[in-house]
Enzyme design. Structure first.
Site, PDB file in Angstrom:
ATOM      1  N   CYS A  49       1.109  -0.766  -0.176  1.00 46.10           N
ATOM      2  CA  CYS A  49       0.348  -0.099  -0.179  1.00 46.10           C
ATOM      3  C   CYS A  49       0.460   1.273   0.136  1.00 46.10           C
ATOM      4  O   CYS A  49       0.726   2.108   0.031  1.00 46.10           O
ATOM      5  CB  CYS A  49      -0.556  -0.276   1.610  1.00 46.10           C
ATOM      6  SG  CYS A  49      -0.863   0.191   3.321  1.00 46.10           S
ATOM      7  N   HIS A 304      -0.666   1.003   7.864  1.00 45.40           N
ATOM      8  CA  HIS A 304      -1.537   0.749   6.208  1.00 45.40           C
ATOM      9  C   HIS A 304      -1.710   2.700   5.677  1.00 45.40           C
ATOM     10  O   HIS A 304      -1.458   2.956   6.643  1.00 45.40           O
ATOM     11  CB  HIS A 304      -3.027   0.481   6.351  1.00 45.40           C
ATOM     12  CG  HIS A 304      -3.508   0.470   4.872  1.00 45.40           C
ATOM     13  ND1 HIS A 304      -2.870   0.231   4.149  1.00 45.40           N
ATOM     14  CD2 HIS A 304      -4.605   1.740   4.526  1.00 45.40           C
ATOM     15  CE1 HIS A 304      -4.011   0.256   2.675  1.00 45.40           C
ATOM     16  NE2 HIS A 304      -4.305   1.592   3.388  1.00 45.40           N
TER      17      HIS A 304
END
Ligand SMILES: [Zn+2]
Length: 679
Positions: A49, A304
């Site tokens: 990510c 994330h």
């Protein structure tokens, strides 16, 4: 120790479907098309990510994208030749070109980065989750620069991102200045102990550090320890300023890393003049607009990344986020009015202009209309009432840059939502001679209608792309989920009108061709998948093989020769189906009725007849394993067949006591043990 620092948290579950779901759907399911935003996401390959956030930022840096697309096959070679030993193929820029083309032009929800990461030599066993996004930015740029050596693109990273800092030490005895220059592609700024980007820059580039007391400086000219002042200034400003926030710190007393989660604000527009060595020139030369924020969510041992990105060329479809509805917005404006109106002081230009702008929808005013608005409000012009005391209106706006901000390329003025606190306020520019130019002619009507709030910001989170409001950026000032990298672009960078709303702009023809081919393939795959998903299995019962017996249709023979299986697309019409059956039954004569049938314990019974020839099977409720009776619609071997639920036959099982041999014989002649008859 830090090996797993930037691994993604397993529990986050950001992939769109669990492996189980994917297995159930079947592996041949084609990728879904783009969502409402019309922008393409990037698949998460497992801990990528951070890469995705950076790649999207680079894609939405039109100048970067176009520099990359400018390089043709004569300079980069062709990927088809990459295994030929004599061919010079520059795989990294070629794969990046392909990825960008897919992100711009291929109609799928998300693109894959596998080819690109392979070109970096990152395979799954090595794992791509060892890096931090700030580090990755440098690795990616360095890999790209290395790969472009000897091409016309060898300097483009440098041209777009390279800046310099000059570090100076001034001897307080002889005035000797010792200078050292430092290069950067991104600027690393403190978060610890400061509350805003401006404050961090102030500490870096305005504050001086003194060598004094026991900590003296050895001056080369004086040849002894002296008092001296150390300072740093930005010397060369690049077109793109990337700020890497030091959110992760190391606590030496506890010997552990921690994440700074305190409030750290950053502006949408920043003037870097106060931090520069050379401060002459137009304000525009120092002004930058925020266009991407890479956000880190989670602690320092996992997390994330996603990115808030401004779609400068308006390639996507921006829609106000769901939670926002019109009545709410109107209420907000009303509230502002109520708050502002009582405060109106006709002799205070700051209060007057603030009131005027806050009452405007879309909360900004064309600079050259501001005078007229003022006239409407107080019946007097700026020149008459305030110029003598406060100078030109443009100068007044500039000197209150903590209250006002210029938007729409400097043609409109809006209010800063959160003026910086006095402690962190930047010094006003030394010379304020420039008046904002009242050049409205270049601004299209459409541009004027766009609210500053709705200026095409999107949240790009792996495969998912959603519209957000500009004001949502403030949510990333602090907390476990907060801004980690900031990307600014020079306000004066010009985007041509042909680029707006045009994802094809500057994409080379061979790549457009690639995207078109991929779109055709995707379309075919989707059609095939749709068709296989719409295939229903039908059982056709042909009338010549049935007879009516006690109100239900019974097969004449025990062999199921009267039942024909047929696979059919349920999106086709009743007429299509009838035509197909006609073709199968070459010997059929006369009318053909198709009637929905059902096998009941008593036998086959008929329900509704499909009469609307132009309606799809789906619409008339035909699903897989449906039974259809094929007949003339009136009778079977002369017997009229009643259809519909009200004529459903029931199977009666009659149970009676044993009455002795004689009675049994009589009874068997009278009634059957199992009997079918109409209700
Ligand atoms: Zn000296």
């Amino acid at each position: 120790m830090f090996g797993n620092l930037f691994e993604e948290e397993e529990s986050e579950g950001f992939s769109s479907a669990s492996p189980k779901e994917r297995a159930a759907k079947g592996t041949d399911e084609p990728p879904p098309p783009r969502g409402r935003s019309l922008l393409c996401g990037i698949k998460n390959q497992g801990g990528t990510c951070y890469l995705n956030s950076l790649l999207q930022t680079l894609l939405f840096t039109p100048e970067f994208r176009e520099e990359l697309f400018r390089l043709g096959p004569q300079e980069l070679g062709c990927l088809e030749d990459k295994d030929k030993p004599e061919a010079k193929v520059r795989v990294i820029p070629l794969q990046l070109q392909r990825l960008f083309t897919r992100l711009l032009l291929v109609n799928q929800q998300s693109a894959s980065t596998t080819d690109l990461t392979d070109s970096f030599g990152w395979n799954s066993s090595q794992g791509t989750n060892q890096q931090d996004v700030q580090e990755l930015n440098r690795i990616l740029f360095s890999a790209l620069e290395h790969s472009l050596v000897g091409t016309s693109g060898s300097t483009f990273i440098h041209r777009l991102y390279h800046g310099t800092i000059v570090n100076s030490i001034v001897c307080k005895e002889c005035g000797n200045i010792s200078q050292r220059q430092e290069d950067f592609l991104d600027l690393t700024v403190c978060v610890c102990g400061v509350s805003s980007l401006e404050e961090a820059l102030w500490n870096m580039f305005v504050e001086e550090e003194m060598f004094e007391g026991t900590n003296l400086y050895c001056c080369a000219r004086c040849d002894r320890l002296v008092t001296a002042a150390k300072s740093a200034k930005l010397k060369k400003l690049p077109p793109f300023m990337t700020m890497s926030l030091l959110r992760f710190s190391f606590d030496f007393s506890k010997l552990e890393r921690y994440k700074e989660t305190g409030r750290y604000s950053f502006p949408l527009t920043i003037n870097l003049r106060p931090f520069c060595e050379q401060t002459d020139g137009e304000d525009m030369d120092f002004t930058y607009d925020l266009f991407s924020v890479i956000i880190h969510k989670g602690g320092c041992y996992g997390g994330h990344y996603h990115a808030y990105i401004k779609d400068i060329d308006e390639l996507g479809r921006w829609e106000p986020p769901d939670e926002d509805c019109k009545p709410k917005t109107q209420m907000k404006i009303k509230e502002v009015k109520e708050v502002c109106e009582p405060k109106l002081q006709e002799d205070d230009p700051l209060s007057l202009l603030t009131t005027i702008i806050s009452q405007e929808s879309p909360k900004s005013v064309l600079i050259d209309q501001l005078g007229q608005k003022l006239m409407d409000k107080i019946g007097s012009s700026w020149s008459k009432k305030f110029r003598k005391q406060y100078g030109p209106i443009g100068k007044f706006l500039q000197s209150h840059s903590d209250v006002f901000m210029l938007v729409s390329n400097g043609t409109r003025v809006a209010l800063k939502a959160n003026p910086p606190s006095p402690a962190t306020e930047c010094p006003a520019p030394a010379e304020k001679t420039t008046e904002p130019t009242a050049a409205d002619s270049g601004t299209s009507a459409r541009e004027q209608e766009i609210k500053p709030e709705g200026s095409h910001w999107f949240d790009l989170n792996d495969s998912t792309v959603t519209s957000i409001r500009e004001s949502d950026i403030e949510k990333q000032f602090q907390g476990k989920e907060s801004a980690y990298m900031l990307f600014y672009r020079k306000t004066q960078l010009f985007r041509p009108s042909e680029a707006r709303n045009n994802p094809l702009y500057k994409v080379p023809s061979q790549l457009i061709q690639m995207a078109q081919d991929e779109n055709i393939q995707l379309q075919q795959k989707r059609e095939q998948f749709e068709a296989s998903n719409n295939t229903v299995e039908l059982q056709l019962h042909l009338a010549p093989f049935y007879r009516l017996d006690n109100g239900a249709l019974q097969p004449i023979s025990t062999e199921p020769s009267g039942i024909t299986a047929l696979s059919f697309d349920r999106r086709k019409t009743v007429g299509d189906l009838r035509f197909t059956i006609y073709q199968m039954q070459e010997l059929w004569e006369g009318d053909m009725a198709l009637t929905v049938a059902k096998s009941l314990p008593a036998g086959l019974h008929l329900y509704n007849t499909l009469t609307a020839d132009d309606v799809s099977l789906y619409s008339v409720g035909i699903h897989t394993n449906s039974d259809l009776f094929v007949w003339n619609g009136r009778e079977v071997y002369g017997a009229t067949v009643q259809t519909g639920a009200e004529w459903e036959p029931v199977l009666l099982t009659v149970v009676r006591p044993f009455l002795g041999e004689d009675f049994e014989r009589e009874a068997q002649n009278g009634v059957e043990c199992k009997q079918s008859e109409c209700e």
